[in-house]
Design a protein around this motif. Structure first.
Motif, short mmCIF file in Angstrom:
data_model
loop_
_atom_site.label_atom_id
_atom_site.label_comp_id
_atom_site.label_asym_id
_atom_site.label_seq_id
_atom_site.Cartn_x
_atom_site.Cartn_y
_atom_site.Cartn_z
N SER A 126 18.52 17.99 17.53
CA SER A 126 18.80 18.27 16.25
C SER A 126 18.74 17.19 15.23
N GLN A 127 18.89 15.79 15.94
CA GLN A 127 18.96 14.81 14.99
C GLN A 127 20.00 14.84 14.11
N THR A 128 21.38 15.08 14.90
CA THR A 128 22.58 15.06 14.17
C THR A 128 23.69 14.59 15.00
N PHE A 129 24.59 13.99 13.97
CA PHE A 129 25.81 13.51 14.82
C PHE A 129 26.79 14.61 14.83
N LEU A 130 27.66 14.72 15.92
CA LEU A 130 28.72 15.99 16.08
C LEU A 130 29.84 15.51 16.51
N ASP A 131 30.78 16.50 16.35
CA ASP A 131 32.26 16.17 16.45
C ASP A 131 32.69 15.76 17.83
N TRP B 166 42.44 7.00 2.75
CA TRP B 166 42.44 6.66 4.31
C TRP B 166 41.43 5.82 4.66
N GLU B 167 41.79 4.78 5.29
CA GLU B 167 40.51 4.16 6.22
C GLU B 167 40.65 3.99 7.52
N GLY B 168 39.55 3.96 8.47
CA GLY B 168 39.71 4.13 9.97
C GLY B 168 38.31 4.60 10.29
N ASN B 169 38.49 4.88 11.66
CA ASN B 169 37.19 5.23 12.55
C ASN B 169 37.07 6.75 13.09
N ILE B 170 35.98 7.26 13.02
CA ILE B 170 35.92 8.60 13.96
C ILE B 170 35.00 8.40 15.10
N GLY B 171 34.81 8.99 16.04
CA GLY B 171 33.91 8.69 17.09
C GLY B 171 32.91 10.14 16.77
N LEU B 172 31.60 9.74 16.95
CA LEU B 172 30.53 10.84 16.84
C LEU B 172 29.82 10.77 18.12
N TYR B 173 29.17 12.04 18.23
CA TYR B 173 28.19 12.30 19.51
C TYR B 173 26.96 12.72 18.76
N PHE B 174 25.86 11.84 19.41
CA PHE B 174 24.41 12.30 18.74
C PHE B 174 23.63 13.21 19.66
N ASP B 175 23.20 14.04 18.86
CA ASP B 175 22.32 15.05 19.64
C ASP B 175 20.80 14.96 19.26
#
Length: 327
Positions: A287-292, A275-284
């Motif tokens: 916590s310095q993390t990307f979230l679903d 699979w190739e494609g994009n997912i959207g991520l949300y930065f916190d």
């Protein structure tokens, strides 16, 4: 508590040259069956994002490249991989001369706890949780290629390393125009991952575009074209700069973003689902993390993967698709 690796006798892990062998396909029957089962089951280490795990995983014996513009968060992304692998009882070693060791450890603690300002006790608990699962190879200058390969073999044999992060190509191979050396280095990483069983993740930069709002792909990786050609998987991290600009010019204090903060594009996947494609991520930021998902509470790994009890535990893992992007 010391998470660093120093003064490794890497020379003794460098094997002499071996001649090639001619083999029958039947000799690899069991191993080939495992590969087929892995393709159908998605076998491999899970990523920090549930909605990506249906399509992609960090598999053994693969060489991956993670690229983006300056400030996109690619180093932070690979650090988040390390913390998430710890929760799966897998070991990561990070070589990142771009940051001081103390800065790297501080970020690992934030990502582990899901917060920015832990108590001294929580700080110590996070380090104990990371112990024997995350290591830093500390060296402020570029080591010879043989040394880096020798360190990887040490980590495989002595630490049962699952993921080795090289952050970044620019630090490992100084000189942005030495394309032959970049190609040869990436070829060595690809062969080492294949032969050792380690997943090797290389952080790379992308070329500067005319506008920083332009979305980038694997062809935009700075350096030799063979960098992405040799990789088994390529991930490109694009910040949603267009939305950031709208926020900057907005005079409404209660303005709320309507799109993901960043997009992670799996631009190449040789094995697995393909699979190739994009997912959207949300930065916190804390916590310095990307979230679903937007508003999702960062995970505190000390609570065995549960969100902090003071926050909602409701998260979405699958996501939904809009114009080819998993949101």
């Amino acid at each position: 508590m010391d998470l660093t690796l120093q003064e490794i006798d890497w020379h003794r892990y460098m094997d002499p040259e071996e001649a090639g062998n001619i083999r029958s396909p039947a000799e690899y029957s069991a191993e080939a069956w495992d590969v087929l089962q892995g393709i159908s089951s998605g076998r491999g280490a899970a990523t920090p994002w549930g909605k990506l795990n249906d399509y992609f995983s960090l598999r053994r014996s693969e060489f991956s490249v993670w690229a983006g513009q300056n400030g996109s968060g690619k180093s932070l992304l690979t650090s988040q991989f390390a913390v998430n692998l710890t929760s799966q009882n897998r070991t990561t070693v990070i070589f990142s001369p771009e940051m001081t060791a103390e800065a790297q450890v501080a970020r690992l603690v934030r990502q582990t706890l899901g917060q920015a300002t832990p108590t001294k006790e929580q700080h110590q608990e996070a380090l104990e949780w990371l112990e024997n699962r995350v290591y830093l190879y500390v060296r402020q200058d570029a080591p010879p290629e043989d040394e880096l390969i020798g360190v990887m073999r040490f980590c495989r044999q002595e630490l049962s390393c699952y993921l080795f992060v090289v952050d970044s190509l620019m630090k490992a191979i100084p000189g942005t125009d030495d394309y032959n050396r970049q190609k040869n280095f990436c070829n060595r990483l690809a062969m080492e991952s294949r032969d050792s069983g380690i997943h090797i993740a290389l952080v790379a930069h992308t070329r500067k575009s005319q506008r920083d709002t332009d979305s980038q792909d694997r062809m935009d990786i700075r350096g030799a074209g063979e960098i992405s050609d040799l990789a088994d998987a390529v991930g490109i991290l694009n910040r949603n700069r267009e939305q950031e600009r709208k926020i900057e010019v907005s005079f409404e204090k209660d303005y709320k973003p309507t799109e993901p903060h960043a997009f992670l594009r799996i631009a190449k996947q040789r094995h697995g689902s393909g699979w190739e494609g994009n997912i959207g991520l949300y930065f916190d930021q804390a916590s310095q993390t990307f979230l679903d998902t937007e508003g999702q509470c960062p995970v505190s790994h000390l609570l065995c993967g549960e969100t902090r009890p003071s926050e909602s535990k409701e998260t979405h893992t699958k996501g939904h698709t809009v114009a080819g992007v998993v949101l």
